[in-house]
Scaffold this motif. Structure first.
Motif, PDB file in Angstrom:
ATOM      1  N   ALA A  65       0.829  -1.204   0.000  1.00 57.65           N
ATOM      2  CA  ALA A  65       0.000   0.000   0.000  1.00 57.65           C
ATOM      3  C   ALA A  65       0.865   1.256   0.000  1.00 57.65           C
ATOM      4  CB  ALA A  65      -0.936  -0.012   1.206  1.00 57.65           C
ATOM      5  N   MET A  66       1.959   1.246   0.777  1.00 58.16           N
ATOM      6  CA  MET A  66       2.850   2.408   0.826  1.00 58.16           C
ATOM      7  C   MET A  66       3.571   2.618  -0.501  1.00 58.16           C
ATOM      8  SD  MET A  66       4.492   2.453   4.670  1.00 58.16           S
ATOM      9  CE  MET A  66       5.059   0.740   4.648  1.00 58.16           C
ATOM     10  N   ILE A  67       3.972   1.517  -1.140  1.00 58.27           N
ATOM     11  CA  ILE A  67       4.622   1.631  -2.453  1.00 58.27           C
ATOM     12  C   ILE A  67       3.654   2.214  -3.471  1.00 58.27           C
ATOM     13  CG2 ILE A  67       5.608   0.323  -4.367  1.00 58.27           C
ATOM     14  CD1 ILE A  67       6.712  -1.634  -2.280  1.00 58.27           C
ATOM     15  N   ALA A  68       2.423   1.713  -3.476  1.00 61.77           N
ATOM     16  CA  ALA A  68       1.416   2.219  -4.408  1.00 61.77           C
ATOM     17  C   ALA A  68       1.141   3.702  -4.168  1.00 61.77           C
ATOM     18  CB  ALA A  68       0.130   1.414  -4.283  1.00 61.77           C
ATOM     19  N   LEU A  69       1.058   4.102  -2.908  1.00 57.60           N
ATOM     20  CA  LEU A  69       0.827   5.508  -2.575  1.00 57.60           C
ATOM     21  C   LEU A  69       2.002   6.368  -3.024  1.00 57.60           C
ATOM     22  CD1 LEU A  69      -0.940   7.639  -1.213  1.00 57.60           C
ATOM     23  CD2 LEU A  69       0.209   7.090   0.961  1.00 57.60           C
TER      24      LEU A  69
END
Length: 213
Positions: free
Chosen positions: A76-80
């Protein structure tokens, strides 16, 4: 890694995509026809011989990094991060690889219906089907995708080395807990690697979207 019709891309697709998927196909066929492999039970019993009560508790928590406590938050952090940086091709690649991996895992589990091992009472039991390992797939998908995204940066070897250790550790936790056969874990690694590399050839994550005026 540039998406060009070059021997480098062909080699990448062969070694990182086709061969892992071929291995997965062979494993899935044997599970379908024979139900398992000769090495599954002996390896599980050998790993279980190292079990200790305190280690049981530690591994029961550690294995959760393979999905809900580790892979999902990091993904999720990578996508954000990719969204904020407006790296649209990289985001499209990462989303496709991640979501596709989940769909593949659930589909194959429902198709093959392989029961999980019941050689001892697991300190962290699972009750769905076992082939391929979802934890093995999730961890390999994350690490493979992140390695591809960082390949042109100075972080690539750090990501590759630490990521490989993470994938191996998560795979070991599934065997230590007795919730997967070794072939479940191996199959999860292979299909996730083949899928993630294959998607990177179709969706070049390093392509820069041109702006037309």
């Amino acid at each position: 890694m540039r998406l060009t019709r070059s021997p480098r891309v062909v080699l990448l697709l062969l070694l990182g995509g086709f061969i892992p998927l071929l291995i997965f196909g062979d494993l899935a066929e044997d599970v379908w026809k024979q139900g398992g492999f000769w090495f599954d039970v002996p390896l599980l019993l050998a790993i279980h011989s190292t079990a200790q009560p305190k280690l049981d508790v530690f591994v029961s928590h550690l294995t959760k990094l393979g999905v809900f406590w580790g892979v999902f938050p990091v993904a999720a952090m990578i996508a954000l991060f990719l969204l904020i940086r407006q790296r649209w091709h990289a985001l499209e690649y990462f989303f496709t690889a991640s979501v596709g991996s989940i769909i593949i895992n659930q589909t194959v589990k429902l198709l093959l219906h392989r029961a999980r091992p019941h050689l001892w009472t697991s300190p962290a039991p699972e009750f769905d089907y076992g082939f391929p390992s979802g934890h093995a797939m999730a961890s390999m998908t994350l690490v493979a995708a992140l390695s591809i995204l960082s390949w042109n940066s100075r972080w690539r070897w750090f990501v590759l080395i630490i990521g490989t250790l993470f994938v191996l550790i998560i795979g070991w936790t599934r065997l230590y807990l007795g919730v997967h056969y070794p072939s479940d874990v191996l199959a999860g690694w292979m299909v996730a690697l083949g899928w993630t590399v294959g998607v990177s050839v179709l969706i070049n994550p390093h392509q820069v979207r041109r702006r037309y005026q």
